[in-house]
Design an enzyme around this catalytic site. Structure first.
Site, PDB file in Angstrom:
ATOM      1  N   GLY A  12      52.839 -60.247 100.113  1.00  0.00           N
ATOM      2  CA  GLY A  12      53.027 -59.893  98.710  1.00  0.00           C
ATOM      3  C   GLY A  12      51.809 -60.046  97.830  1.00  0.00           C
ATOM      4  N   SER A  13      50.605 -59.795  98.364  1.00  0.00           N
ATOM      5  CA  SER A  13      49.434 -59.934  97.484  1.00  0.00           C
ATOM      6  C   SER A  13      49.406 -58.825  96.427  1.00  0.00           C
ATOM      7  CB  SER A  13      48.136 -59.977  98.294  1.00  0.00           C
ATOM      8  OG  SER A  13      47.838 -58.717  98.835  1.00  0.00           O
ATOM      9  N   ASN A  14      49.872 -57.629  96.767  1.00  0.00           N
ATOM     10  CA  ASN A  14      49.949 -56.576  95.740  1.00  0.00           C
ATOM     11  C   ASN A  14      50.999 -56.915  94.687  1.00  0.00           C
ATOM     12  OD1 ASN A  14      48.149 -54.122  96.094  1.00  0.00           O
ATOM     13  ND2 ASN A  14      48.810 -54.499  98.198  1.00  0.00           N
ATOM     14  N   ARG A  61      70.394 -47.202 109.134  1.00  0.00           N
ATOM     15  CA  ARG A  61      69.383 -47.068 108.083  1.00  0.00           C
ATOM     16  C   ARG A  61      70.048 -46.651 106.762  1.00  0.00           C
ATOM     17  NH1 ARG A  61      63.987 -47.088 108.669  1.00  0.00           N
ATOM     18  NH2 ARG A  61      63.900 -46.984 110.925  1.00  0.00           N
ATOM     19  N   ASN A 103      54.433 -45.982  95.743  1.00  0.00           N
ATOM     20  CA  ASN A 103      53.968 -46.759  96.907  1.00  0.00           C
ATOM     21  C   ASN A 103      52.460 -46.918  96.850  1.00  0.00           C
ATOM     22  OD1 ASN A 103      54.160 -47.976  99.553  1.00  0.00           O
ATOM     23  ND2 ASN A 103      53.360 -46.070 100.409  1.00  0.00           N
ATOM     24  N   HIS A 105      49.242 -47.337  99.567  1.00  0.00           N
ATOM     25  CA  HIS A 105      48.934 -47.180 100.993  1.00  0.00           C
ATOM     26  C   HIS A 105      47.438 -47.437 101.206  1.00  0.00           C
ATOM     27  CE1 HIS A 105      49.399 -45.769 105.080  1.00  0.00           C
ATOM     28  NE2 HIS A 105      48.293 -45.059 104.901  1.00  0.00           N
ATOM     29  N   ASP A 141      54.374 -41.929 103.918  1.00  0.00           N
ATOM     30  CA  ASP A 141      53.058 -42.053 103.292  1.00  0.00           C
ATOM     31  C   ASP A 141      52.553 -40.716 102.760  1.00  0.00           C
ATOM     32  OD1 ASP A 141      52.983 -44.788 103.806  1.00  0.00           O
ATOM     33  OD2 ASP A 141      52.185 -44.455 105.811  1.00  0.00           O
TER      34      ASP A 141
HETATM   35  C1  GAR Z   1      48.854 -53.556 101.761  1.00  0.00           C
HETATM   36  O1  GAR Z   1      47.576 -53.330 102.289  1.00  0.00           O
HETATM   37  C2  GAR Z   1      49.567 -52.239 101.505  1.00  0.00           C
HETATM   38  O2  GAR Z   1      48.710 -51.236 101.059  1.00  0.00           O
HETATM   39  C3  GAR Z   1      50.121 -51.932 102.871  1.00  0.00           C
HETATM   40  O3  GAR Z   1      50.577 -53.162 103.354  1.00  0.00           O
HETATM   41  C4  GAR Z   1      49.766 -54.210 102.808  1.00  0.00           C
HETATM   42  C5  GAR Z   1      50.691 -55.233 102.197  1.00  0.00           C
HETATM   43  O4  GAR Z   1      49.972 -56.353 101.770  1.00  0.00           O
HETATM   44  N1  GAR Z   1      51.155 -50.952 102.805  1.00  0.00           N
HETATM   45  C6  GAR Z   1      51.342 -50.024 103.740  1.00  0.00           C
HETATM   46  O5  GAR Z   1      50.714 -49.967 104.768  1.00  0.00           O
HETATM   47  C7  GAR Z   1      52.454 -49.020 103.431  1.00  0.00           C
HETATM   48  N2  GAR Z   1      52.373 -47.904 104.301  1.00  0.00           N
HETATM   49  P1  GAR Z   1      50.576 -57.315 100.670  1.00  0.00           P
HETATM   50  O6  GAR Z   1      51.962 -57.747 101.168  1.00  0.00           O
HETATM   51  O7  GAR Z   1      49.629 -58.476 100.630  1.00  0.00           O
HETATM   52  O8  GAR Z   1      50.657 -56.570  99.382  1.00  0.00           O
END
Ligand code: GAR
Length: 212
Positions: A12-14, A61, A103, A105, A141
């Site tokens: 969850g850094s984003n 799903r 999203n 990516h 994506d």
């Molecule tokens: C991030 O790099 C995000 O862009 C990627 O997962 C990571 C999650 O990191 N998302 C994807 O690949 C989606 N297709 P986070 O949990 O630290 O935010």
């Protein structure tokens, strides 16, 4: 004030960068499909409501997506921010939240969709790489692009060093995109992203880090 939810599957850094930014909206909840997602504890410690919809407890799903959608709607969310949410969503779910589902990516889409984007970029020998914030459409994506950030690929880069350089930019562009949407300066219209004219085009859609 508009309400948004953040969907996570892991660290969850984003999510943290979104919550650390003063967004013009209220975070109604952080929702995870994994009960052990590290980001849940971080959010809860800051007083943000959290919820788990564990995909393992659903037979299909569709059933999982229905409950996830119901949880989002119970929270009264205007905007759904996928932040490292690693589940493929059904077309019905995506259509239900069309124009309100975003999203991030870790590649310059449409290059390198899917997993292992940094390895793929190194393998392809590209000289620039980056990340993309986009409205979600039913294909994986894929979808109208809101903002991108570009980073160089340097000699000696590994997937690890490249991922770190991209992630630093993710933490800047995702809040930028979310702020634009929540403030009504960015929207999806007939399949295209429209930024209002009070945002200059470079500021709106592209971030290039400066040389140090
Ligand atoms: C991030 O790099 C995000 O862009 C990627 O997962 C990571 C999650 O990191 N998302 C994807 O690949 C989606 N297709 P986070 O949990 O630290 O935010």
């Amino acid at each position: 004030m508009k309400r948004y939810v953040i969907l996570i599957s892991g660290r969850g850094s984003n999510m943290q960068s979104l919550l650390d930014t003063r967004l013009p909206g209220t975070c109604a909840a952080v929702i995870s499909n994994r009960p052990d997602a590290a980001g849940l504890a971080w959010a809860a410690a800051r007083g943000v409501p959290t919820a788990v919809v564990d995909h393992k407890t659903f037979a299909t799903r569709e059933a999982f997506d229905n409950e996830l959608a119901a949880e989002i709607e119970r929270r009264g969310a205007d905007l759904v921010l996928l932040a490292g949410f690693m589940r493929v969503l059904t077309e019905a779910f995506v259509r239900r939240f069309e124009g309100r589902l975003v999203n991030i990516h870790p590649s310059l889409l449409p290059a390198f969709p899917g997993l292992h984007t940094h390895e793929a970029a190194l393998q392809a020998g590209v000289r620039v790489h980056g990340c993309t914030v986009h409205f979600v459409t039913p294909s994986l994506d894929c979808g109208p692009i809101i903002v991108q950030a570009v980073v160089p690929v340097l000699t000696g880069d590994t997937a690890h060093t490249l991922a770190a350089r991209v992630l630093a930019q993710e933490h800047l562009v995702y809040p930028q995109a979310a702020r634009g949407i929540l403030a009504g300066r960015c929207r999806l219209e007939a399949g295209r992203v429209i930024w209002t004219s009070d945002a200059t085009s470079a500021e709106a859609v592209l971030r290039v880090p400066e040389d140090k």
